[in-house]
Design an enzyme around this catalytic site. Structure first.
Site, PDB file in Angstrom:
ATOM      1  N   GLU A  78       0.828  -1.205   0.000  1.00  0.00           N
ATOM      2  CA  GLU A  78       0.000   0.000   0.000  1.00  0.00           C
ATOM      3  C   GLU A  78       0.865   1.258   0.000  1.00  0.00           C
ATOM      4  O   GLU A  78       1.586   1.517   0.968  1.00  0.00           O
ATOM      5  CB  GLU A  78      -0.915   0.030   1.229  1.00  0.00           C
ATOM      6  CG  GLU A  78      -1.801   1.268   1.257  1.00  0.00           C
ATOM      7  CD  GLU A  78      -2.583   1.412   2.550  1.00  0.00           C
ATOM      8  OE1 GLU A  78      -3.558   2.180   2.557  1.00  0.00           O
ATOM      9  OE2 GLU A  78      -2.214   0.766   3.555  1.00  0.00           O
TER      10      GLU A  78
ATOM     11  N   GLU B 115     -11.539   3.167   6.611  1.00  0.00           N
ATOM     12  CA  GLU B 115     -10.339   3.482   7.381  1.00  0.00           C
ATOM     13  C   GLU B 115     -10.303   4.990   7.641  1.00  0.00           C
ATOM     14  O   GLU B 115      -9.474   5.719   7.101  1.00  0.00           O
ATOM     15  CB  GLU B 115      -9.082   3.019   6.636  1.00  0.00           C
ATOM     16  CG  GLU B 115      -7.856   2.981   7.533  1.00  0.00           C
ATOM     17  CD  GLU B 115      -6.599   2.572   6.792  1.00  0.00           C
ATOM     18  OE1 GLU B 115      -5.741   1.916   7.408  1.00  0.00           O
ATOM     19  OE2 GLU B 115      -6.456   2.924   5.603  1.00  0.00           O
TER      20      GLU B 115
END
Length: 262
Positions: A141, A238
């Site tokens: 990521e 998130e």
């Protein structure tokens, strides 16, 4: 597609043993766990089963106030630390059924970038062999430079370069819409670039990382385009709720109305 809760971001104000119940009460079927290492792995498996939750993803361990504060994978000379961290993540995967592990690359400030890439390649080669044996998928990521200065990669194309070098179905991109927006990227362009290699998607509203505003930054169009980009799985929430998580979930109503999430 289906929303999942990031336990630390949505419920970090609660004690650890209450976060699972809160996520289930708010209607989530799946959860992400950033650092599920405060308790033994079996504890997390028991908590998930007790509340009927699926473990979607967890990160490899980090060590605050050390060279591994953002992970070890791309930190030169830290092979032993990486392997120890990855073994701990594998133990959590075995106990919880989580198949996705976000491999934290690390803070590479002060290191030669080529040396960091060599460390990353060596560590991933080891991790992919383990992933193949244990039916795991490893996630890379990119993290934006405003929030995470020094992280090894901050653009999807940088992580894609690593992923494509291995050409393994066990290595995929963790595509975070928030980090792309914070880097000033056009989501539609990045989705086209990442077609076929996305293994997990996360989202939050920029710039303050609260609930997403689907009318901004091309978020609705990007989520709508995900199936055509080869992704039709979990969407990780998130973000830090402006108040309580349950009070802010109406942001996703347009996705339900359009049949994009269930």
């Amino acid at each position: 597609m289906q929303l999942n809760a990031n336990l630390e971001w949505l419920y970090g104000h609660l004690p650890l043993d209450q976060r699972f119940a809160a996520a289930a009460a708010d209607g989530f079927a799946g959860v992400e766990m950033l650092q599920p290492y405060e308790q033994p792995p079996a504890w997390y498996g028991d908590a998930l089963r007790a509340h009927g939750l699926t473990a979607v993803l967890h990160n490899t361990p980090v060590r605050p106030d050390s060279p591994g504060r953002l992970g070890w994978a791309a930190v030169p000379g830290a092979q032993a630390e990486f392997r120890e961290a990855f073994d701990r993540a594998r133990a959590v995967a075995e106990a919880t059924g989580s198949r996705r592990i976000h491999v934290m690359a690390g803070d590479c400030r002060g290191h030669d970038r080529q040396a960091c890439r060599q460390a990353m390649d060596q560590n991933l080669a080891h991790a992919i062999r383990q992933a193949e044996a244990e039916d795991l998928v490893l996630m890379l990521e990119p993290l934006n430079r405003i929030d995470m200065p020094g992280y090894f990669y901050w653009l999807p194309e940088q992580a894609l370069d690593v992923i494509r070098a291995f050409d393994s179905p066990r290595l995929r991109l963790q595509f975070d819409l928030y980090h792309c927006v914070k880097e000033g990227l056009v989501l539609a362009d990045e989705l086209a670039r990442c077609r076929g290699v996305i293994g997990h998607v996360q989202l939050a509203g920029a710039p303050d990382r609260h609930e997403p505003d689907l009318a901004r930054d091309g978020l609705l169009a990007a989520i709508t385009a995900l199936p055509d980009a080869g992704y039709d799985s979990w969407l990780g929430c998130e973000y830090k709720p402006r108040s309580m998580a349950a009070e802010g979930l109406a942001w996703a109503d347009p996705l339900r109305q359009q049949g994009l999430i269930r």
